[in-house]
Motif scaffolding. Structure first.
Motif, PDB file in Angstrom:
ATOM      1  N   PHE A  50      38.345  31.397 -11.201  1.00  0.00           N
ATOM      2  CA  PHE A  50      37.574  32.573 -10.788  1.00  0.00           C
ATOM      3  C   PHE A  50      36.777  32.259  -9.530  1.00  0.00           C
ATOM      4  CE2 PHE A  50      36.941  33.880 -15.551  1.00  0.00           C
ATOM      5  CZ  PHE A  50      38.239  34.350 -15.628  1.00  0.00           C
ATOM      6  N   ARG A  51      36.156  31.081  -9.520  1.00  0.00           N
ATOM      7  CA  ARG A  51      35.324  30.664  -8.388  1.00  0.00           C
ATOM      8  C   ARG A  51      36.171  30.544  -7.115  1.00  0.00           C
ATOM      9  NH1 ARG A  51      30.528  27.925  -7.037  1.00  0.00           N
ATOM     10  NH2 ARG A  51      30.825  26.243  -5.522  1.00  0.00           N
ATOM     11  N   ALA A  52      37.338  29.931  -7.253  1.00  0.00           N
ATOM     12  CA  ALA A  52      38.226  29.745  -6.097  1.00  0.00           C
ATOM     13  C   ALA A  52      38.683  31.086  -5.518  1.00  0.00           C
ATOM     14  CB  ALA A  52      39.435  28.899  -6.504  1.00  0.00           C
ATOM     15  N   GLU A  53      38.790  32.084  -6.368  1.00  0.00           N
ATOM     16  CA  GLU A  53      39.188  33.418  -5.916  1.00  0.00           C
ATOM     17  C   GLU A  53      38.015  34.193  -5.323  1.00  0.00           C
ATOM     18  OE1 GLU A  53      40.924  35.233  -9.373  1.00  0.00           O
ATOM     19  OE2 GLU A  53      42.608  33.836  -9.380  1.00  0.00           O
ATOM     20  N   GLY A  54      36.812  33.602  -5.367  1.00  0.00           N
ATOM     21  CA  GLY A  54      35.639  34.256  -4.804  1.00  0.00           C
ATOM     22  C   GLY A  54      34.973  35.261  -5.737  1.00  0.00           C
ATOM     23  N   ALA A  55      35.320  35.212  -7.015  1.00  0.00           N
ATOM     24  CA  ALA A  55      34.735  36.144  -7.981  1.00  0.00           C
ATOM     25  C   ALA A  55      33.257  35.837  -8.189  1.00  0.00           C
ATOM     26  CB  ALA A  55      35.476  36.056  -9.312  1.00  0.00           C
ATOM     27  N   THR A  56      32.505  36.872  -8.471  1.00  0.00           N
ATOM     28  CA  THR A  56      31.076  36.715  -8.744  1.00  0.00           C
ATOM     29  C   THR A  56      30.814  36.830 -10.238  1.00  0.00           C
ATOM     30  OG1 THR A  56      30.590  39.082  -8.615  1.00  0.00           O
ATOM     31  CG2 THR A  56      30.529  37.821  -6.528  1.00  0.00           C
ATOM     32  N   GLY A  57      29.641  36.387 -10.639  1.00  0.00           N
ATOM     33  CA  GLY A  57      29.241  36.518 -12.029  1.00  0.00           C
ATOM     34  C   GLY A  57      29.210  37.962 -12.479  1.00  0.00           C
ATOM     35  N   GLU A  58      28.787  38.829 -11.598  1.00  0.00           N
ATOM     36  CA  GLU A  58      28.738  40.258 -11.909  1.00  0.00           C
ATOM     37  C   GLU A  58      30.149  40.799 -12.166  1.00  0.00           C
ATOM     38  OE1 GLU A  58      26.685  43.719 -12.678  1.00  0.00           O
ATOM     39  OE2 GLU A  58      25.676  41.944 -11.914  1.00  0.00           O
ATOM     40  N   GLU A  59      31.096  40.418 -11.319  1.00  0.00           N
ATOM     41  CA  GLU A  59      32.470  40.892 -11.459  1.00  0.00           C
ATOM     42  C   GLU A  59      33.143  40.352 -12.720  1.00  0.00           C
ATOM     43  OE1 GLU A  59      33.623  41.165  -6.713  1.00  0.00           O
ATOM     44  OE2 GLU A  59      33.932  39.285  -7.802  1.00  0.00           O
ATOM     45  N   MET A  60      32.813  39.137 -13.103  1.00  0.00           N
ATOM     46  CA  MET A  60      33.476  38.472 -14.224  1.00  0.00           C
ATOM     47  C   MET A  60      32.603  38.397 -15.469  1.00  0.00           C
ATOM     48  SD  MET A  60      36.316  38.001 -12.788  1.00  0.00           S
ATOM     49  CE  MET A  60      37.075  37.270 -14.212  1.00  0.00           C
ATOM     50  N   ALA A  61      31.534  39.171 -15.497  1.00  0.00           N
ATOM     51  CA  ALA A  61      30.519  39.037 -16.551  1.00  0.00           C
ATOM     52  C   ALA A  61      31.106  39.087 -17.963  1.00  0.00           C
ATOM     53  CB  ALA A  61      29.444  40.107 -16.384  1.00  0.00           C
ATOM     54  N   GLU A  62      31.972  40.031 -18.230  1.00  0.00           N
ATOM     55  CA  GLU A  62      32.496  40.165 -19.592  1.00  0.00           C
ATOM     56  C   GLU A  62      33.299  38.928 -19.993  1.00  0.00           C
ATOM     57  OE1 GLU A  62      32.624  42.673 -17.281  1.00  0.00           O
ATOM     58  OE2 GLU A  62      31.077  43.919 -18.223  1.00  0.00           O
ATOM     59  N   SER A  63      34.136  38.426 -19.093  1.00  0.00           N
ATOM     60  CA  SER A  63      34.914  37.221 -19.398  1.00  0.00           C
ATOM     61  C   SER A  63      34.008  36.004 -19.548  1.00  0.00           C
ATOM     62  CB  SER A  63      35.941  36.952 -18.296  1.00  0.00           C
ATOM     63  OG  SER A  63      36.908  37.971 -18.272  1.00  0.00           O
ATOM     64  N   THR A  92      21.234  34.860 -17.288  1.00  0.00           N
ATOM     65  CA  THR A  92      22.352  35.800 -17.280  1.00  0.00           C
ATOM     66  C   THR A  92      22.040  37.100 -17.993  1.00  0.00           C
ATOM     67  OG1 THR A  92      23.236  34.935 -19.338  1.00  0.00           O
ATOM     68  CG2 THR A  92      24.003  33.902 -17.307  1.00  0.00           C
ATOM     69  N   ALA A  93      20.857  37.248 -18.469  1.00  0.00           N
ATOM     70  CA  ALA A  93      20.455  38.416 -19.266  1.00  0.00           C
ATOM     71  C   ALA A  93      21.105  38.400 -20.638  1.00  0.00           C
ATOM     72  CB  ALA A  93      20.742  39.726 -18.539  1.00  0.00           C
ATOM     73  N   SER A  94      21.682  37.283 -21.035  1.00  0.00           N
ATOM     74  CA  SER A  94      22.231  37.158 -22.380  1.00  0.00           C
ATOM     75  C   SER A  94      21.083  36.875 -23.341  1.00  0.00           C
ATOM     76  CB  SER A  94      23.236  36.008 -22.452  1.00  0.00           C
ATOM     77  OG  SER A  94      23.499  35.702 -23.807  1.00  0.00           O
ATOM     78  N   HIS A 114      26.656  29.367 -14.842  1.00  0.00           N
ATOM     79  CA  HIS A 114      26.250  28.307 -13.911  1.00  0.00           C
ATOM     80  C   HIS A 114      27.472  27.578 -13.353  1.00  0.00           C
ATOM     81  CE1 HIS A 114      22.033  28.874 -14.518  1.00  0.00           C
ATOM     82  NE2 HIS A 114      22.042  28.467 -15.772  1.00  0.00           N
ATOM     83  N   ARG A 115      28.510  27.378 -14.157  1.00  0.00           N
ATOM     84  CA  ARG A 115      29.732  26.734 -13.681  1.00  0.00           C
ATOM     85  C   ARG A 115      30.374  27.577 -12.583  1.00  0.00           C
ATOM     86  NH1 ARG A 115      32.717  21.801 -14.409  1.00  0.00           N
ATOM     87  NH2 ARG A 115      34.720  22.218 -13.440  1.00  0.00           N
ATOM     88  N   LEU A 116      30.422  28.899 -12.792  1.00  0.00           N
ATOM     89  CA  LEU A 116      30.988  29.771 -11.757  1.00  0.00           C
ATOM     90  C   LEU A 116      30.162  29.678 -10.481  1.00  0.00           C
ATOM     91  CD1 LEU A 116      33.087  31.970 -10.956  1.00  0.00           C
ATOM     92  CD2 LEU A 116      31.359  33.635 -11.648  1.00  0.00           C
ATOM     93  N   GLU A 117      28.870  29.692 -10.618  1.00  0.00           N
ATOM     94  CA  GLU A 117      27.979  29.674  -9.459  1.00  0.00           C
ATOM     95  C   GLU A 117      27.995  28.339  -8.727  1.00  0.00           C
ATOM     96  OE1 GLU A 117      23.190  29.695  -8.700  1.00  0.00           O
ATOM     97  OE2 GLU A 117      23.964  30.903 -10.351  1.00  0.00           O
ATOM     98  N   CYS A 118      28.007  27.246  -9.472  1.00  0.00           N
ATOM     99  CA  CYS A 118      27.800  25.922  -8.869  1.00  0.00           C
ATOM    100  C   CYS A 118      29.028  25.031  -8.865  1.00  0.00           C
ATOM    101  CB  CYS A 118      26.674  25.200  -9.604  1.00  0.00           C
ATOM    102  SG  CYS A 118      25.130  26.108  -9.611  1.00  0.00           S
TER     103      CYS A 118
END
Length: 144
Positions: A50-63, A92-94, A114-118
């Motif tokens: 997801f990170r390599a594709e440039g996805a954001t936490g907002e876009e991938m939140a459900e997954s 994450t508001a969880s 955090h893994r997606l972000e960092c």
């Protein structure tokens, strides 16, 4: 962050979110998530994709929430954890934490975000190993 989940994110529904991502990962990519510490490599790989594709936490939140529930479910099954509502705000508001014996609390949903972000500066395997002493040392628990 707005979540658009099929069922509410609460302690009783976390195992169902975990089961759903197991089925989805198998269906989409043939990934086997079997609730073992070794499967954390698969989770990290998917999140890194997801990170390599440039996805954001907002876009991938459900997954990301579902993968966090999967990791939390591992902690409930293997380390004697219990899903609870956490105190205070989460990155994450969880609202969920896994409470481990000794009243230690983990936020596995946050770990995935955090893994997606960092990237690999955050080791989900390491965080899991720190939380579950029975898992042995799986990696570095560096946080960003």
């Amino acid at each position: 962050m707005q979540l658009h989940l099929k069922r509410p994110l609460e302690p009783a529904s976390a195992p169902r979110h975990a089961a759903a991502i197991v089925a989805t990962a198998a269906d989409i990519s043939g990934a086997e998530l079997d609730y073992t510490p070794e499967s954390l490599d698969v989770v990290e790989g998917i999140v890194d994709g997801f990170r390599a594709e440039g996805a954001t936490g907002e876009e991938m939140a459900e997954s990301l929430v579902a993968f966090g529930c999967y990791i939390g479910e591992m902690l409930t099954r293997r380390a004697g954890g219990v899903w609870r509502y956490g105190p205070g705000p989460s990155a994450t508001a969880s609202p969920l934490v896994v409470e481990l014996p000794g009243a230690r609390q983990c936020r596995p949903i946050d770990w995935v975000f955090h893994r997606l972000e960092c990237g690999d500066h955050v080791s989900i395997r390491g965080l899991y190993a720190d939380a579950d002493p029975g898992a042995g040392r799986l990696g570095d628990a560096t946080r960003c």
